[in-house]
Motif scaffolding. Structure first.
Motif, PDB file in Angstrom:
ATOM      1  N   TYR A   1      -3.913 -49.212  58.950  1.00 25.28           N
ATOM      2  CA  TYR A   1      -3.821 -48.525  60.240  1.00 25.28           C
ATOM      3  C   TYR A   1      -5.219 -48.132  60.715  1.00 25.28           C
ATOM      4  O   TYR A   1      -6.097 -47.860  59.914  1.00 25.28           O
ATOM      5  N   ALA A   2      -5.384 -48.067  62.048  1.00 24.28           N
ATOM      6  CA  ALA A   2      -6.692 -47.688  62.587  1.00 24.28           C
ATOM      7  C   ALA A   2      -6.610 -46.353  63.310  1.00 24.28           C
ATOM      8  O   ALA A   2      -5.606 -46.036  63.952  1.00 24.28           O
ATOM      9  N   GLY A   3      -7.697 -45.595  63.202  1.00 31.58           N
ATOM     10  CA  GLY A   3      -7.914 -44.397  64.023  1.00 31.58           C
ATOM     11  C   GLY A   3      -6.747 -43.438  64.101  1.00 31.58           C
ATOM     12  O   GLY A   3      -6.300 -42.889  63.091  1.00 31.58           O
ATOM     13  N   ALA A   4      -6.258 -43.222  65.324  1.00 28.88           N
ATOM     14  CA  ALA A   4      -5.229 -42.207  65.557  1.00 28.88           C
ATOM     15  C   ALA A   4      -3.957 -42.513  64.765  1.00 28.88           C
ATOM     16  O   ALA A   4      -3.305 -41.601  64.253  1.00 28.88           O
ATOM     17  N   ASN A   5      -3.601 -43.792  64.638  1.00 28.16           N
ATOM     18  CA  ASN A   5      -2.410 -44.129  63.859  1.00 28.16           C
ATOM     19  C   ASN A   5      -2.610 -43.804  62.384  1.00 28.16           C
ATOM     20  O   ASN A   5      -1.707 -43.310  61.708  1.00 28.16           O
ATOM     21  N   ASP A   6      -3.810 -44.097  61.893  1.00 29.31           N
ATOM     22  CA  ASP A   6      -4.101 -43.798  60.492  1.00 29.31           C
ATOM     23  C   ASP A   6      -4.008 -42.291  60.251  1.00 29.31           C
ATOM     24  O   ASP A   6      -3.440 -41.847  59.253  1.00 29.31           O
TER      25      ASP A   6
ATOM     26  N   GLN B   1      -3.570 -45.724  70.162  1.00 33.18           N
ATOM     27  CA  GLN B   1      -4.928 -46.030  69.731  1.00 33.18           C
ATOM     28  C   GLN B   1      -5.523 -47.056  70.702  1.00 33.18           C
ATOM     29  O   GLN B   1      -5.515 -48.246  70.423  1.00 33.18           O
TER      30      GLN B   1
ATOM     31  N   PHE C   1     -12.015 -44.357  68.070  1.00 36.86           N
ATOM     32  CA  PHE C   1     -11.623 -44.542  66.671  1.00 36.86           C
ATOM     33  C   PHE C   1     -10.917 -45.868  66.427  1.00 36.86           C
ATOM     34  O   PHE C   1     -10.332 -46.074  65.373  1.00 36.86           O
ATOM     35  N   ALA C   2     -10.990 -46.762  67.428  1.00 35.08           N
ATOM     36  CA  ALA C   2     -10.265 -48.029  67.328  1.00 35.08           C
ATOM     37  C   ALA C   2     -10.698 -48.853  66.118  1.00 35.08           C
ATOM     38  O   ALA C   2      -9.932 -49.667  65.610  1.00 35.08           O
TER      39      ALA C   2
ATOM     40  N   ASP D   1     -11.898 -47.502  63.244  1.00 35.14           N
ATOM     41  CA  ASP D   1     -11.954 -46.649  62.057  1.00 35.14           C
ATOM     42  C   ASP D   1     -10.773 -46.880  61.132  1.00 35.14           C
ATOM     43  O   ASP D   1      -9.662 -46.418  61.384  1.00 35.14           O
TER      44      ASP D   1
END
Lengths: 469, 327, 46
Positions: free
Chosen positions: A189-194, B36, B88-89, B91
Motif C-alpha cells: 500500500y502507498a501513502g494514505a492507504n498504508d 491517495q 505521499f503517493a 511512500d
C-alpha cells in the motif's frame, strides 16, 4: 501433574516465557527512558533509540503479553471445555516456535531489519513464521472447542475465539509486502492507504491483544478466585458484540488531522466514543460481581489486581476516545500524553490481570502452594505506585509540551522553539525513569515469587501453616 | 441451540462482524483513487533518496520524528505548508509517525544546507547542547550499498531504467565528492579518508532529508513567480496577444472557468459589472484592465495574479476586447 | 440534506435497530435462566 488428563506443561512453559520476555522488555524500556535524558547512552547502532524502541514494544506486546495470553488461553480452554487440549504435542511445538520467533524478532530488530509499521515491524520471513504459529494455535483452540463436554461456551471462550479470528485477519492484511531480499520488503500500500491499513491494524492490535484476551482472563479468573458468579452474562453478550463490531472502525483516530480523507477520521472518532459503552459494560460487570463482597479487597490478595486492573481499563477507555476528538487531538497528539495513556493500559490493566491470573494458575498447575502472599502484595503496591508515577507524569508532560507548541506571542509568532519544548520535559523524564524503576522492582518480586512457587518452596509454608492451625 | 454452543459458527459470525467496519473504512477507501491522489508536481524518489529513506526506516527515525504537518496555525508557522495527500503517493511504507520527540520533518528539505545536516547528524549536541537526539556519525563510516537499488525502484514502480539508476547514483557521487560541493569541508571532516570519494550512508540519508517537502516548496515558488510576473509593476503594459483570435478563444475558456460566475457567461454582467459596454470604473486602457484583474478592486473584484498568472490575464483581456468588437 | 447525509442517517439507524433487537432478545425475562446459566456452571468444580 495431570488431573482429568489436562495438559499444563504448555501453560507453565508460556507463563515462564512471558516472565522472561517481560524482564527483557522492561530492561530495554528502562534503557530507553534513560536515553531520553542521557543521549550518550546511544552507545552503538543497535542500542540507538530508534532501533531499541521497537525491541521494547515488540518484546512486551508480543513476547510478554502474547505469551501470557497463550498460557492463560491453554488453561482456560481446558477448564471451560472440561476436556484436555486436542493436540498437546502441537501445543508444545507452538511453545518452542513462539520463543524462537521472539528471539529472532529481537535480534532482527536490533540489526535494523524493520518495516517501520508500528507493532508490525518484523520483516517478511518472520511474518510468515508468525502466521504459521498462529494457525497452529488456532488448530488447538478450535480442536479443543469442538470436542468440549460443556455445551454452552462461557464468556471467556467468545473472547478467545474473537481474538483468534481477528488477529489472523489483521496481521495478514497489514503485513502484505513485496520482498526485495530476505531482509527487506516494501508495503503493497502507498501513502494514505498504508497509513489507514497500519492504524486499523495498530489500533486493533491494542483491541485484540491488549483488550479482548485480557477480558477473557478477567471474566474467568475474577469469578474463579472470588467464587462469585459474574454479575450478568447477558450484559456481557451485549458488550462483547458491540466491542468486536465497534473496534474495527476506530483505527483512524490515530490519524486525526492528517491527509487521510476526513470522513474516515470522523467515522473513527464516532465509533471510538461509542466504544466507551461496551468497555464500561465489562467494567460494570466486574464491579457488580463484587457487590456485597467488597471485603475481599482486603481478605483476598487477588481481588486487588483484578479490580484495579479493570479500573485502569475503565479509565483508559474514556481517556482514549476523548483524546481522539479533533480539538483535543490537535493539542495532545504527538506529545507524551499518548505514551502516558498507553502505559496505563499496559502497566496497569494488562500486567495486573496477567499477574493475578498467573498467581491463580501457578499453584493449580504445579500442585504447589503459592510461595508468599506477602510478596504478592508487595508486588501489587510496587507496580501500582510505579505505574501511576510513570503515567501521570507523562500526562502532565504532554499537557506542558502541547501548550508550548501552541503558545504564540501577541504578534502571532511562536513563543518557544522546538528545542525549548524538549528541554522543558527533562524533569518529567527523570521522574518517569524513577517510576519505571519502581515498577521493575515490583516485577522482579513477582518473578521471584513465581519461581519459588514452581520450585515448591511454598509447600513447606503450607505444611507448617496446617500444623499450627 | 444458540450460537454460543457452536464454536465454528461463532468464529464465522465474529469474522463477519469484524469485517463490516474493515470493509467500509479500509477496503472502500482503497478502491477510491481520491484517497491517495497522484500529482505531476510530486516526483518519485531518486535511487539515492530511496536508499536514504531505507536507512531512515532501518534506524527507526520515525519513532521520534513525524512527517505530517497538520492544518493548524501554530503547526504551519513552525514547520511550513500543511501536508497534502498527493505528497505521499510514492511512500511505501508511509512514515507519518506517531510521536514528536524530535520535530516534524515533512518540510525539512531545503530548510538547511547539506553542511548543516552533516554536522548535525554527526553530533547533534555540537549544534544544540541540550538536544537528546542520538549521534549518527557512524553512518558516514559505512559505504552505501546500492546492490539492490534498481530492484527497489522497480518494485516501487518509479519507472527508472537500470542505466537511469546507475546515472543517478554516479551523479550524486560526483556531486558530493566534487571540489566545489558547498558542504565539502564538513563532509570530509565526518567521512573517513578511504570513503571520501565514495557514497556513504550519511550522504544518502541527507539526500533523502533534502527531498522531504521539496516538490511542495518548488510548487509554492512557482506560484510566487507567477505572482511576481503578474504584478502590474513588473508586467508589460502592452497586450502581447492583442488581436489574436487563438488567444481570445483560450481567454474565453479561462473566462468561463473563473470569471463567468460574477460577470456572466458572455461578460454581460451579474454580480460584477457588464464588460461589454462602455462603462469602465477603473480605466479603459489595457494596462488599467490588467491592473484591475491582477490586483483586484475595492468593490469585490478578487486579485487574480496568483491564480492565473501573467499570460492568462492577457488572454482574458484579449477575449474581453473581442467581445466588444463583435457588438 | 443530500444523499450522503441520508445514507449516514440510514446506516446509523440500522445499527441502532440491530443493537436494540439484540438487547431486547437477550433481556426477555423468560430467557433469563437459560442465558445466565453458564456463569454458574463455570464456577462448578472442574
Amino acid at each position: 501433574m495431570k488431573e482429568n488428563g489436562y495438559d499444563y506443561s504448555v501453560v507453565r512453559g508460556f507463563a515462564f516465557s512471558a516472565i522472561f520476555w517481560l524482564i527483557v522488555g522492561l530492561l530495554v524500556g528502562l534503557w530507553l527512558a534513560a536515553e531520553m535524558i542521557l543521549p550518550q547512552l546511544n552507545l552503538t547502532p543497535w542500542l540507538s533509540f530508534g532501533r531499541l524502541r521497537v525491541v521494547h514494544t515488540n518484546g512486551l506486546a508480543f513476547g510478554f503479553a502474547l505469551a501470557g495470553i497463550f498460557s492463560c488461553t491453554y488453561y482456560i480452554l481446558q477448564r471451560l471445555t472440561k476436556v484436555p487440549l486436542a493436540f498437546p504435542r502441537l501445543a508444545r511445538f507452538h511453545l518452542w516456535l513462539f520463543n524462537i520467533a521472539i528471539a529472532l524478532a529481537a535480534l532482527s530488530l536490533f540489526a535494523g531489519m524493520n518495516t517501520s509499521k508500528e507493532y508490525a515491524e518484523l520483516e517478511w520471513p518472520l511474518d510468515v513464521g508468525i502466521v504459521i504459529m498462529w494457525v497452529i494455535f488456532a488448530i488447538n483452540v478450535f480442536g479443543t472447542l469442538i470436542k468440549r463436554k460443556e455445551k454452552q461456551m462461557y464468556i471467556s471462550l467468545w473472547y478467545i475465539i474473537a481474538m483468534t479470528v481477528t488477529i489472523a485477519v489483521l496481521y495478514i492484511v497489514n503485513n502484505l509486502e513485496v520482498p526485495v531480499n530476505l531482509f527487506k520488503s516494501y508495503s503493497i500500500y502507498a501513502g494514505a492507504n498504508d497509513a489507514n491499513v497500519e492504524w486499523w491494524y495498530g489500533h486493533n492490535a491494542v483491541g485484540f491483544v491488549f483488550t479482548v484476551p485480557i477480558l477473557a482472563m478477567f471474566y474467568y479468573f475474577l469469578p474463579k478466585s472470588t467464587n462469585l458468579p459474574i454479575y450478568s452474562h447477558r450484559l456481557s453478550i451485549i458488550a462483547f458484540w458491540s466491542l468486536v463490531f465497534g473496534y474495527l472502525w476506530t483505527g483512524a483516530h490515530h490519524l486525526m488531522l492528517t491527509p487521510l480523507p476526513e470522513w474516515i477520521q470522523t467515522v473513527a472518532i464516532a465509533f471510538s466514543i461509542f466504544l466507551i459503552a461496551p468497555s464500561w459494560g465489562s467494567v460494570v460487570n466486574g464491579y457488580y460481581t463484587m457487590r456485597g463482597n467488597w471485603d475481599q479487597m482486603r481478605t483476598n490478595y487477588l481481588v486487588k489486581f483484578f479490580i484495579f486492573g479493570i479500573t485502569f481499563y475503565g479509565l483508559q477507555t474514556v481517556q482514549g476516545p476523548t483524546q481522539g476528538l479533533r480539538t483535543l487531538t490537535a493539542f495532545f497528539h504527538y506529545t507524551d500524553y499518548i505514551p502516558g495513556h498507553v502505559h496505563m493500559g499496559t502497566m496497569g490493566w494488562v500486567t495486573m490481570i496477567i499477574s493475578a491470573s498467573f498467581y491463580y494458575m501457578m499453584p493449580r498447575i504445579t500442585g504447589k502452594e503459592l510461595y508468599s502472599i506477602k510478596l504478592a502484595n508487595l508486588h501489587f503496591w510496587l507496580i501500582l505506585v510505579g505505574q501511576l508515577l510513570f503515567t501521570v507524569t507523562l500526562w502532565i508532560a504532554g499537557i506542558q509540551q502541547g501548550a508550548m507548541w501552541k503558545a504564540t506571542n501577541p504578534d502571532g509568532s511562536l513563543t518557544y522553539s522546538f528545542l525549548e519544548g524538549v528541554v522543558a520535559l527533562y524533569p518529567y523524564w527523570k521522574i518517569r525513569l524513577i517510576g519505571g524503576l519502581i515498577y521493575f522492582v515490583g516485577i522482579v518480586v513477582f518473578t521471584y515469587n513465581l519461581i519459588m512457587t514452581a520450585r515448591g518452596a511454598g509447600v513447606k509454608l503450607a505444611e507448617t501453616r496446617a500444623q499450627t492451625a | 441451540m444458540s450460537v454460543y454452543s457452536k464454536p465454528i459458527t461463532f468464529a464465522l459470525l465474529s469474522a463477519v462482524v469484524i469485517l463490516v467496519g474493515t470493509f467500509i473504512t479500509l477496503f472502500i477507501p482503497m478502491m477510491l483513487p481520491s484517497t491517495q491522489p497522484v500529482s505531476d508536481y510530486i516526483k518519485p524518489y531518486t535511487a539515492i533518496e530511496l536508499e536514504g529513506r531505507d536507512i531512515y526506516i532501518r534506524e527507526g527515525c520515525n519513532n521520534c520524528h513525524t512527517q505530517t504537518v497538520r492544518p493548524l496555525r501554530t503547526e504551519v508557522a513552525r514547520y511550513g505548508e500543511y501536508s497534502k495527500p498527493e505528497e505521499f503517493a510514492y511512500d511505501r511504507p508511509f512514515l507519518w509517525g506517531s510521536r514528536r520527540t524530535g520535530p516534524d520533518l515533512n518540510r525539512v528539505g531545503g530548510k538547511y544546507p547539506d553542511s548543516w545536516h552533516y554536522k548535525h547528524m554527526n553530533d547533534p549536541r555540537s549544534m544544540f547542547a541540550k538536544s537528546n537526539m542520538p549521534a549518527y556519525g557512524w553512518l558516514a563510516k559505512r559505504k552505501l550499498d546500492t546492490k539492490y537499488s534498481y530492484r527497489k525502484v522497480s518494485i516501487l514502480g518509479y519507472g527508472y531504467s537500470e542505466s537511469d539508476v546507475r546515472n543517478q547514483i554516479e551523479e550524486y557521487r560526483k556531486k558530493v565528492t566534487s571540489a566545489d560541493y558547498p558542504a565539502r569541508a564538513v563532509r570530509e571532516s565526518v567521512t573517513p579518508p578511504e570513503l571520501r570519494s565514495e557514497l556513504t550512508e550519511m550522504d544518502a540519508i541527507i539526500a533523502y532529508l533534502q527531498k522531504l517537502g521539496r516538490d511542495v516548496k518548488a510548487l509554492k515558488k512557482k506560484e510566487m513567480r507567477m505572482v511576481a510576473e503578474a504584478s502590474p509593476v513588473t508586467a508589460s503594459k502592452r497586450n502581447p496577444f492583442a488581436g489574436s483570435k487563438k488567444a481570445a478563444e483560450e481567454g474565453e475558456k479561462i473566462f468561463k472557468k473563473n470569471c463567468a460566475v460574477c460577470h456572466g457567461e458572455d461578460a454581460e454582467g451579474g454580480i460584477g459589472p457588464n464588460l461589454t459596454d462602455d462603462k469602465w470604473r477603473y480605466g479603459n486602457s489595457d494596462s488599467d484592465l490588467y491592473t484591475t484583474i491582477s490586483e483586484g478592486s475595492p468593490n469585490g473584484m478578487p486579485s487574480w495574479k496568483g491564480k492565473l498568472g501573467n499570460e492568462a490575464i492577457w488572454k482574458v483581456i484579449t477575449f474581453i476586447r473581442s467581445q466588444r468588437e463583435q457588438d | 440534506m443530500d444523499w450522503v447525509d441520508w445514507a449516514y442517517l440510514a446506516f446509523g439507524g440500522a445499527l441502532v435497530a440491530v443493537f436494540a433487537c439484540i438487547v431486547f432478545y437477550y433481556y426477555k425475562p423468560r430467557r433469563k435462566r437459560h442465558v445466565e446459566e453458564p456463569k454458574y456452571r463455570m464456577l462448578d468444580d472442574d
